[in-house]
Design an enzyme around this catalytic site. Sequence first.
Site, PDB file in Angstrom:
ATOM      1  N   CYS A  12       0.668  -1.161   0.044  1.00 17.62           N
ATOM      2  CA  CYS A  12      -0.053  -0.066   0.086  1.00 17.62           C
ATOM      3  C   CYS A  12       0.763   1.273   0.340  1.00 17.62           C
ATOM      4  O   CYS A  12       0.689   2.515  -0.666  1.00 17.62           O
ATOM      5  CB  CYS A  12      -1.082   0.276   1.194  1.00 17.62           C
ATOM      6  SG  CYS A  12      -1.891  -1.652   1.168  1.00 17.62           S
ATOM      7  N   HIS A  39       0.719   4.824  -2.148  1.00 16.50           N
ATOM      8  CA  HIS A  39       0.396   6.179  -1.289  1.00 16.50           C
ATOM      9  C   HIS A  39       1.313   6.563  -0.331  1.00 16.50           C
ATOM     10  O   HIS A  39       0.717   7.594   0.187  1.00 16.50           O
ATOM     11  CB  HIS A  39      -0.883   5.837  -1.116  1.00 16.50           C
ATOM     12  CG  HIS A  39      -1.709   4.882  -2.252  1.00 16.50           C
ATOM     13  ND1 HIS A  39      -2.004   6.046  -2.961  1.00 16.50           N
ATOM     14  CD2 HIS A  39      -2.094   3.674  -2.142  1.00 16.50           C
ATOM     15  CE1 HIS A  39      -3.222   5.279  -3.590  1.00 16.50           C
ATOM     16  NE2 HIS A  39      -3.078   3.776  -3.759  1.00 16.50           N
ATOM     17  N   ARG A  84     -12.697  -1.278  -2.225  1.00 21.29           N
ATOM     18  CA  ARG A  84     -11.243  -0.727  -2.659  1.00 21.29           C
ATOM     19  C   ARG A  84      -9.697  -1.046  -2.298  1.00 21.29           C
ATOM     20  O   ARG A  84      -9.266  -1.091  -3.089  1.00 21.29           O
ATOM     21  CB  ARG A  84     -11.303   1.051  -2.061  1.00 21.29           C
ATOM     22  CG  ARG A  84      -9.912   1.349  -2.672  1.00 21.29           C
ATOM     23  CD  ARG A  84     -10.369   2.014  -4.317  1.00 21.29           C
ATOM     24  NE  ARG A  84      -9.560   2.388  -4.961  1.00 21.29           N
ATOM     25  CZ  ARG A  84      -8.986   2.449  -5.571  1.00 21.29           C
ATOM     26  NH1 ARG A  84      -8.548   1.001  -5.460  1.00 21.29           N
ATOM     27  NH2 ARG A  84      -7.278   2.721  -6.639  1.00 21.29           N
ATOM     28  N   CYS A 106      -7.809  -2.567  -5.154  1.00 25.24           N
ATOM     29  CA  CYS A 106      -6.186  -1.609  -4.574  1.00 25.24           C
ATOM     30  C   CYS A 106      -4.953  -3.439  -4.922  1.00 25.24           C
ATOM     31  O   CYS A 106      -3.982  -3.586  -5.590  1.00 25.24           O
ATOM     32  CB  CYS A 106      -5.533  -1.765  -4.294  1.00 25.24           C
ATOM     33  SG  CYS A 106      -5.706   0.036  -3.868  1.00 25.24           S
TER      34      CYS A 106
END
Lengths: 118, 272
Positions: free
Chosen positions: B186, B190, B229, B233
């Site tokens: 992740c 991000h 979501r 992802c």
Amino acid sequence: MITIVSRYSLHLCLVLSLFGCGESNSVKPGEATLAKADAAASDSPEVILFATKSLYNGAKQKDHAWIATSREIAVAEKALEAGDLAAARQAALRAQLTAQASLAQANLESQAWRTRVP
Amino acid sequence: MKILVALLVVFSVTLPALADPEADRLAFAEFYLSRFPSIELQAHKDGAYALDQAKREQWLEMEDFPPYEIAVDEGELLYARAFDNGESYAACFDQGGLGIKQNYPYFDIERSEVITLEMALNLCREKHGEAPLDYAGELMGNLTAYMAYTSRGNKFAITVPPEGLSAYEAGKQFFYERRGQLNFACSSCHLQSAGGMLRAEILSASIGHATHWPTYRFKWEQIGGLHKRFIECNEQVGAEGLAQQSPAYRNLEYFLTYMNNGMTLNGPASRK
């Protein structure tokens, strides 16, 4: 003291692993299965698939399964049903490679993630 | 040498107990402040639309007629509808369930697990003899859209009791662990690459990732929750997605939302 230990926790783990204290000496289930899967590479598609599913389940248990593995397992099973042993074997071997990689990733990342924390 | 090794072993065993969520959060916020010095931290609640003016203008125009409006209205009706036993959702939550989303998820000490708002709604239903709702379904989306709407403007105030530290740490590990055939975490997109481009898309900052759910995504053509979501992802990097409300995703939401403490809730929202 707490701050110092927190700050240097990664270093401590690395030192521990150098001393061989960070890991258990026992063989991990995933590694044992990896060895079996390697040995199975020369076996029939059914045998390869069996070993691969074990690897895949090991990765899944660690929330690290790859889509490519389940996709190739499905392809191999479909080919087996159709009696196409060559295609089944090829897909099973592809699945095995991705399953091995996903499990290796899971094992590596169990510690490596700490290096990315800001 | 033996003493040194023994000390190192003791330190490694006690490491989980030394987790400090607030220190993590401050370092997390500081990372984005230094990466985007001209953008206020609160602005990240709008995701990628905080990072690109042209995309922001298009998005603001879409928000003139928000696609989640129907979900909020239907969620309000659903929320008010009494169960067969005469009770309703309001009986299960503080403040009648309105304006409370900033306190979710939380760690339930008795159950020894993270409870999200979606899970709390289903626990409420089960307590009153109703069948649980599908976490991926429209009804759950509508309910949470309404509850999020009533919480707009509030600020996240997630707490991590000592008993919840291991769940928090598990969520943190999930966030930073690379997974999938593309070997992405992740944090790869991000945090490490926030503000960069992935094909035509700008990668948003995780500091605002928990504020705006549920969200109407045009590519979904429906409203959906944060776990939907997460699945997307994970699948985008070649990893198998987990089930919505699985323990791993709840822990991830717990960590991520704690990192968003102090950020203003602005859900439901719309995204491409």
